[in-house]
Design a protein around this motif. Structure first.
Motif, PDB file in Angstrom:
ATOM      1  N   ARG A  74      49.794  20.173   5.779  1.00 15.78           N
ATOM      2  CA  ARG A  74      48.655  20.972   5.328  1.00 15.78           C
ATOM      3  C   ARG A  74      47.651  20.118   4.556  1.00 15.78           C
ATOM      4  O   ARG A  74      46.445  20.318   4.662  1.00 15.78           O
ATOM      5  N   LEU A  75      48.137  19.154   3.776  1.00 16.22           N
ATOM      6  CA  LEU A  75      47.247  18.290   3.002  1.00 16.22           C
ATOM      7  C   LEU A  75      46.516  17.284   3.877  1.00 16.22           C
ATOM      8  O   LEU A  75      45.363  16.947   3.600  1.00 16.22           O
ATOM      9  N   ASN A  76      47.180  16.787   4.902  1.00 18.69           N
ATOM     10  CA  ASN A  76      46.594  15.753   5.759  1.00 18.69           C
ATOM     11  C   ASN A  76      47.056  15.956   7.197  1.00 18.69           C
ATOM     12  O   ASN A  76      47.987  15.294   7.658  1.00 18.69           O
ATOM     13  N   PRO A  77      46.394  16.888   7.934  1.00 19.90           N
ATOM     14  CA  PRO A  77      46.873  17.210   9.283  1.00 19.90           C
ATOM     15  C   PRO A  77      46.715  16.082  10.300  1.00 19.90           C
ATOM     16  O   PRO A  77      47.461  16.017  11.266  1.00 19.90           O
ATOM     17  N   GLU A  78      45.772  15.207  10.116  1.00 26.70           N
ATOM     18  CA  GLU A  78      45.595  14.088  11.035  1.00 26.70           C
ATOM     19  C   GLU A  78      45.689  12.795  10.269  1.00 26.70           C
ATOM     20  O   GLU A  78      44.881  12.571   9.369  1.00 26.70           O
ATOM     21  N   PRO A  79      46.595  11.968  10.492  1.00 29.51           N
ATOM     22  CA  PRO A  79      47.608  11.930  11.525  1.00 29.51           C
ATOM     23  C   PRO A  79      48.860  12.722  11.175  1.00 29.51           C
ATOM     24  O   PRO A  79      49.773  12.807  11.978  1.00 29.51           O
ATOM     25  N   GLY A  80      48.934  13.260   9.981  1.00 28.97           N
ATOM     26  CA  GLY A  80      50.130  14.010   9.593  1.00 28.97           C
ATOM     27  C   GLY A  80      51.213  13.094   9.071  1.00 28.97           C
ATOM     28  O   GLY A  80      51.132  11.873   9.178  1.00 28.97           O
ATOM     29  N   PRO A  81      52.259  13.672   8.463  1.00 30.57           N
ATOM     30  CA  PRO A  81      53.348  12.852   7.929  1.00 30.57           C
ATOM     31  C   PRO A  81      54.171  12.212   9.045  1.00 30.57           C
ATOM     32  O   PRO A  81      54.339  12.794  10.119  1.00 30.57           O
ATOM     33  N   ASP A  82      54.649  11.017   8.782  1.00 28.41           N
ATOM     34  CA  ASP A  82      55.482  10.293   9.749  1.00 28.41           C
ATOM     35  C   ASP A  82      56.914  10.828   9.677  1.00 28.41           C
ATOM     36  O   ASP A  82      57.583  10.673   8.651  1.00 28.41           O
ATOM     37  N   PRO A  83      57.404  11.475  10.747  1.00 32.86           N
ATOM     38  CA  PRO A  83      58.740  12.083  10.707  1.00 32.86           C
ATOM     39  C   PRO A  83      59.865  11.087  10.426  1.00 32.86           C
ATOM     40  O   PRO A  83      60.797  11.407   9.676  1.00 32.86           O
ATOM     41  N   GLN A  84      59.796   9.892  10.998  1.00 33.37           N
ATOM     42  CA  GLN A  84      60.851   8.904  10.772  1.00 33.37           C
ATOM     43  C   GLN A  84      60.888   8.461   9.311  1.00 33.37           C
ATOM     44  O   GLN A  84      61.960   8.327   8.715  1.00 33.37           O
ATOM     45  N   ARG A  85      59.722   8.259   8.732  1.00 31.59           N
ATOM     46  CA  ARG A  85      59.644   7.842   7.335  1.00 31.59           C
ATOM     47  C   ARG A  85      60.162   8.955   6.416  1.00 31.59           C
ATOM     48  O   ARG A  85      60.884   8.687   5.458  1.00 31.59           O
ATOM     49  N   LEU A  86      59.799  10.198   6.705  1.00 27.23           N
ATOM     50  CA  LEU A  86      60.266  11.307   5.880  1.00 27.23           C
ATOM     51  C   LEU A  86      61.776  11.512   6.024  1.00 27.23           C
ATOM     52  O   LEU A  86      62.452  11.817   5.044  1.00 27.23           O
ATOM     53  N   TYR A  87      62.309  11.335   7.224  1.00 33.56           N
ATOM     54  CA  TYR A  87      63.759  11.447   7.404  1.00 33.56           C
ATOM     55  C   TYR A  87      64.478  10.403   6.547  1.00 33.56           C
ATOM     56  O   TYR A  87      65.444  10.712   5.846  1.00 33.56           O
ATOM     57  N   ALA A  88      63.989   9.160   6.605  1.00 27.37           N
ATOM     58  CA  ALA A  88      64.609   8.096   5.806  1.00 27.37           C
ATOM     59  C   ALA A  88      64.491   8.404   4.315  1.00 27.37           C
ATOM     60  O   ALA A  88      65.442   8.182   3.549  1.00 27.37           O
ATOM     61  N   ARG A  89      63.372   8.945   3.907  1.00 29.81           N
ATOM     62  CA  ARG A  89      63.124   9.251   2.495  1.00 29.81           C
ATOM     63  C   ARG A  89      64.015  10.386   1.989  1.00 29.81           C
ATOM     64  O   ARG A  89      64.533  10.329   0.879  1.00 29.81           O
ATOM     65  N   PHE A  90      64.224  11.428   2.797  1.00 32.19           N
ATOM     66  CA  PHE A  90      64.970  12.593   2.347  1.00 32.19           C
ATOM     67  C   PHE A  90      66.451  12.565   2.715  1.00 32.19           C
ATOM     68  O   PHE A  90      67.273  13.039   1.944  1.00 32.19           O
ATOM     69  N   LEU A  91      66.792  12.060   3.878  1.00 34.31           N
ATOM     70  CA  LEU A  91      68.181  12.168   4.339  1.00 34.31           C
ATOM     71  C   LEU A  91      68.851  10.834   4.669  1.00 34.31           C
ATOM     72  O   LEU A  91      70.078  10.751   4.670  1.00 34.31           O
ATOM     73  N   GLY A  92      68.088   9.806   4.955  1.00 32.73           N
ATOM     74  CA  GLY A  92      68.653   8.542   5.396  1.00 32.73           C
ATOM     75  C   GLY A  92      69.548   7.867   4.376  1.00 32.73           C
ATOM     76  O   GLY A  92      70.454   7.117   4.729  1.00 32.73           O
ATOM     77  N   TRP A  93      69.347   8.123   3.118  1.00 37.12           N
ATOM     78  CA  TRP A  93      70.091   7.478   2.046  1.00 37.12           C
ATOM     79  C   TRP A  93      71.355   8.242   1.643  1.00 37.12           C
ATOM     80  O   TRP A  93      72.196   7.703   0.923  1.00 37.12           O
ATOM     81  N   VAL A  94      71.507   9.484   2.082  1.00 37.69           N
ATOM     82  CA  VAL A  94      72.536  10.377   1.534  1.00 37.69           C
ATOM     83  C   VAL A  94      73.956   9.887   1.817  1.00 37.69           C
ATOM     84  O   VAL A  94      74.775   9.798   0.903  1.00 37.69           O
ATOM     85  N   LYS A  95      74.269   9.570   3.048  1.00 40.53           N
ATOM     86  CA  LYS A  95      75.643   9.210   3.397  1.00 40.53           C
ATOM     87  C   LYS A  95      76.136   7.982   2.626  1.00 40.53           C
ATOM     88  O   LYS A  95      77.207   8.034   2.008  1.00 40.53           O
ATOM     89  N   PRO A  96      75.380   6.871   2.608  1.00 36.40           N
ATOM     90  CA  PRO A  96      75.879   5.724   1.838  1.00 36.40           C
ATOM     91  C   PRO A  96      75.977   6.023   0.341  1.00 36.40           C
ATOM     92  O   PRO A  96      76.918   5.600  -0.326  1.00 36.40           O
ATOM     93  N   ARG A  97      75.033   6.776  -0.206  1.00 39.26           N
ATOM     94  CA  ARG A  97      75.069   7.080  -1.644  1.00 39.26           C
ATOM     95  C   ARG A  97      76.229   8.002  -1.978  1.00 39.26           C
ATOM     96  O   ARG A  97      76.860   7.875  -3.021  1.00 39.26           O
TER      97      ARG A  97
END
Length: 141
Positions: A74-97
């Protein structure tokens, strides 16, 4: 992380409590340190808070990920958030931590204890060591 009286201030200051490391929506920065949320402190405290129920941590963070995608789009529709970067930011770290946290607290993947509670210690440099309910519970064993 959720029980902080108003007032903020430095950890350990008399009469004051730390500000919780929670997201500031819709920009998804940490309310306390202004880093991208979940910040390093949140990534340290969340696995401790959810050590007995890692599935709930995954569900919580996946819900936050979806809300962040919606808000940031909603804040920046073009190009929008990068899904891979957001996945790494929110969930990618969970298992090792979670593995690190389980080893530190002596719990298995199912949340059951593997060793005595008295061997638990706060993470190095943790400013919340005296205030953490989980660490207090573990040491009172």
């Amino acid at each position: 992380m959720t029980d902080a009286p108003a007032g903020g201030g430095a950890p350990g200051e008399p009469g004051r409590c730390h500000r919780p490391h929670l997201p500031q929506r819709p920009i998804w920065l940490c309310r306390s340190c202004a880093a991208e949320w979940p910040c390093l402190t949140a990534r340290t405290l969340l696995p401790i808070e959810y050590v007995a129920d890692p599935t709930a941590l995954h569900v919580y963070l996946a819900t936050m990920l979806q809300a962040a995608i919606d808000d940031l789009h909603r804040l920046n529709p073009e190009p929008g958030p990068d899904p891979q970067r957001l996945y790494a930011r929110f969930l990618g770290w969970v298992k090792p931590r979670l593995e690190i946290t389980r080893n530190r607290f002596g719990t298995g993947a199912d949340g059951n204890r593997r060793r005595s509670r008295t061997t638990c210690a706060p993470p190095p440099g943790c400013a919340l060591a005296g205030e953490c309910r989980m660490l207090r519970w573990l040491s009172e064993g």
